[in-house]
Design an enzyme around this catalytic site. Structure first.
Site: not given
Length: 240
Positions: A140-142, A145-146
């Site tokens: 999950f890549c902040p 945001n996904n």
């Protein structure tokens, strides 16, 4: 029950993670790209270095591609498993395990997600932020945001590539601003060329041009260094 417009649930019309940390990081990412785009475009037009039109065009193209790939990666379904997903014929054993888990015999059986309470295909993993099982989940890549999965991994790589190129181009422009003798220095409030700023020519230091940092260009330089290194390392990691 009213169907939500945005979200990551099965009933949401459009995919968007509503995680507060992710939304904040994504907004910061967009803001930094747009801020850098405005500042460097303005400075290039004002300073008019040789071939500045090419620099303006190239930098704005990279900035727009970065923004579009970022939004696309953020708003795309990463490969979430549908609620009514069924195993393929070749996954008979996995289907049997899922059926036994559904009967309450094995709540953590292979091929069954006890959180989603549904079938989990091969190479799918549950993402705790989006609350869904994602096929080929990477992480999950902040900043986007996904979750990064099978359906948006290419978009994520394009985003990293465009931002990396954008940062290196920004640093090259700042290097020209800093060392070109016929341009105002990036660290002075004076509009005089850097070669003409010599304090020995002034009787009093108070008459000399005031040397103060250009806050906007300093921020752009900081963004370019930090995110240029970050995206370059991430690209190397994804490539390996």
């Amino acid at each position: 029950m009213k169907q939500p417009i945005f979200g990551t649930s099965h009933s949401a019309k459009h995919w968007l993670s509503l995680d507060c940390c992710g939304l904040t990081c994504a907004a910061i990412t967009e803001a930094m790209i747009i801020f850098s785009q405005i500042v460097l475009t303005r400075e290039l037009i004002q300073r008019q270095i040789f071939g500045y039109q090419i620099h303006v065009l190239l930098f704005n193209i990279l900035a727009i591609l970065s923004i579009l790939s970022h939004l696309k990666a953020m708003l795309s379904d990463p490969g979430a498993v549908p609620r009514d997903a069924e195993p393929l014929p070749r996954d008979i054993s996995r289907a049997k395990m899922a059926a036994s888990a559904a009967a309450g015999l094995r709540t953590r059986a292979k091929g069954w997600c006890h959180r989603c309470r549904g079938y989990k295909p091969p190479r799918a993993h549950h993402d705790s932020v989006t609350g869904r099982c994602i096929v080929k989940l990477d992480h999950f890549c902040p900043w986007t945001n996904n979750a990064i999965g099978v359906r948006n991994h290419k978009l994520f790589l394009l985003f990293l590539l465009y931002v990396c190129l954008l940062c290196f181009h920004a640093l090259s422009i700042l290097a020209i601003f800093a060392f070109h003798p016929n341009l105002p220095a990036i660290y002075t409030s004076s509009s005089m060329p850097r070669k003409d700023i010599n304090r020995s020519n002034y009787d009093d230091d108070t008459d000399a041009p005031l040397i103060v940092p250009n806050a906007s260009l300093c921020l752009v330089a900081m963004f370019a260094i930090l995110f240029g290194l970050f995206t370059f390392i991430m690209l190397c990691d994804q490539w390996s």
